[in-house]
Design an enzyme around this catalytic site. Structure first.
Site, PDB file in Angstrom:
ATOM      1  N   HIS A  80       0.958  -1.195  -0.002  1.00 48.43           N
ATOM      2  CA  HIS A  80      -0.120   0.027   0.080  1.00 48.43           C
ATOM      3  C   HIS A  80       0.895   1.372   0.030  1.00 48.43           C
ATOM      4  O   HIS A  80       0.473   2.114  -0.434  1.00 48.43           O
ATOM      5  CB  HIS A  80      -0.820  -0.101   1.276  1.00 48.43           C
ATOM      6  CG  HIS A  80      -2.313  -0.878   1.073  1.00 48.43           C
ATOM      7  ND1 HIS A  80      -3.399  -0.572   1.431  1.00 48.43           N
ATOM      8  CD2 HIS A  80      -2.280  -2.053   0.242  1.00 48.43           C
ATOM      9  CE1 HIS A  80      -4.265  -1.517   1.143  1.00 48.43           C
ATOM     10  NE2 HIS A  80      -3.646  -2.398   0.422  1.00 48.43           N
ATOM     11  N   HIS A 228      -2.316 -13.508  -3.081  1.00 48.43           N
ATOM     12  CA  HIS A 228      -3.447 -13.976  -2.234  1.00 48.43           C
ATOM     13  C   HIS A 228      -3.538 -15.529  -1.956  1.00 48.43           C
ATOM     14  O   HIS A 228      -4.479 -15.881  -1.191  1.00 48.43           O
ATOM     15  CB  HIS A 228      -4.732 -13.732  -3.382  1.00 48.43           C
ATOM     16  CG  HIS A 228      -5.431 -12.319  -2.999  1.00 48.43           C
ATOM     17  ND1 HIS A 228      -6.493 -11.741  -3.599  1.00 48.43           N
ATOM     18  CD2 HIS A 228      -4.985 -11.567  -1.987  1.00 48.43           C
ATOM     19  CE1 HIS A 228      -6.677 -10.476  -3.259  1.00 48.43           C
ATOM     20  NE2 HIS A 228      -5.741 -10.262  -2.413  1.00 48.43           N
ATOM     21  N   ASP A 300      -9.915 -11.657  -8.871  1.00 48.90           N
ATOM     22  CA  ASP A 300      -9.349 -12.811  -9.026  1.00 48.90           C
ATOM     23  C   ASP A 300      -9.901 -13.565 -10.018  1.00 48.90           C
ATOM     24  O   ASP A 300      -8.950 -14.194 -11.025  1.00 48.90           O
ATOM     25  CB  ASP A 300      -9.772 -13.575  -7.578  1.00 48.90           C
ATOM     26  CG  ASP A 300      -9.074 -12.880  -6.534  1.00 48.90           C
ATOM     27  OD1 ASP A 300      -7.890 -12.378  -6.444  1.00 48.90           O
ATOM     28  OD2 ASP A 300     -10.019 -13.105  -5.495  1.00 48.90           O
TER      29      ASP A 300
END
Length: 342
Positions: A80, A228, A300
């Site tokens: 981030h 992920h 995704d």
């Protein structure tokens, strides 16, 4: 708008304990440490004090990960910070383009919606900065991310150190540069905020607007999305995720070194073994028979629908070595976006 933060920015959990560097147990490796400092002849010079600080900081980071189980949230923190970069502003005065400059530690950036929960991650790394004040926050954040990946069984990242920190809140990037995971109530992804609009009606279009703005490409997007495989998402932090699932309810999770991991229950994971960094994400996302409690965001699923993302996603599904090779390169790129090295 729902902010679940793309396939690479959404892991938020402090998860499992890992072996600290100084314990010397299998799976705990010393990463090669590079700085960018040069002598007057132009050759690279690793100053002894800086090198010692890097080694000491790495030991502290590894110990924090081991004790506090926070490697996933360290990854999210670093990404981030770096993910605000706008390549179209790179020729302007530094650090106007954003990037890995440590500005996320300042208000208002730390209070941006996509950064919910990250103040705690910064607090965990403050003792490292206090002990090694010659290291920048930007370096410490990126080191913690790379170590978090490696200690979870992922690839070693060829990290470069010597980043200069942003020095005040006026150098923070505007809100809106980070990606969404699912469309908002209006059916759109992203928005008009940030340094450039990321709004799009499709997940693949949105991802490209976000990552092309950073100067990254389709392979980078597909590879970084694979992170992920690691960690969890919480609704109060990234806008999505269950209170808990059968994989995050306190039941057994095994870390990369084979030991059982203690963790705080909660959130949703993309994979069953969410404390191990591997290529299982690419096997779960396209699997129609995957457990329904596993998380699948629209950003995704688009990896296997988009004709340009799909070849990379399928390659990473079939070969963990191929995934690790592409991931390590993309992570290194991301970690250096917007950085000024001294």
């Amino acid at each position: 708008m729902m902010k679940s933060c793309l396939p690479l920015f959404a892991f938020v959990a402090c998860a499992g304990a890992f072996v600290p560097l100084h314990h010397g147990i299998a799976g705990s490796r010393t990463s090669r440490l590079h700085d960018s400092r040069e002598d007057t002849t132009g050759g690279t010079l690793m100053k002894d004090t800086f090198k010692d600080s890097l080694k000491g900081a790495q030991e502290m980071v590894d110990a924090i990960i081991d004790e506090k189980n926070c490697n996933p949230i360290f990854v999210r923190l670093a990404w981030h910070d770096s993910g605000t970069f706008d390549v179209n502003m790179k020729d302007g005065p530094w650090p106007a383009a954003g990037g890995a400059i440590g500005s996320i530690r300042f208000d208002p950036e730390i209070k941006h919606g996509a950064n919910a929960g990250l103040a705690g991650a910064i607090a965990l790394l403050e003792p490292v900065k206090e002990k090694f004040p010659d290291l920048s926050y930007a370096d410490i954040f990126q080191m913690a991310s790379a170590r978090g990946i490696e200690l979870a069984g992922g690839p070693k990242i060829d990290m470069k150190y010597g980043r200069v920190d942003a020095t005040d809140p006026d150098q923070c990037s505007p809100e809106g540069n980070l990606p969404d995971g699912n469309a908002g109530p209006d059916g759109n992804f992203g928005g008009a905020g940030g340094t450039a609009s990321t709004e799009d009606k499709t997940p693949n279009g949105h991802l490209r607007k976000v990552f092309y703005r950073m100067g990254l490409n389709d392979e980078d997007i597909a590879a970084l999305s694979g992170a992920h495989t690691f960690g969890r998402a919480y609704k109060d932090r990234s806008g999505t995720g269950a209170e808990k699932t059968k994989f995050t309810d306190g039941s057994k999770q095994v870390r990369a070194d084979g030991k059982d991991a203690n963790y705080t229950p909660g959130g949703s994971s993309w994979t069953e073994s969410w404390l191990v960094f591997d290529n299982s994400y690419y096997q779960t996302i396209p699997d129609e028979n995957a457990d329904s409690e596993l998380l699948k965001l629209q950003t995704d699923c688009t990896l296997f629908d988009d004709e340009d993302f799909k070849p990379f996603a399928e390659k990473f599904r079939d070969s963990q070595d191929a995934f690790f090779e592409s991931y390590a390169k993309a992570h290194k790129k991301l970690s250096e976006l917007g950085s000024k090295f001294e």
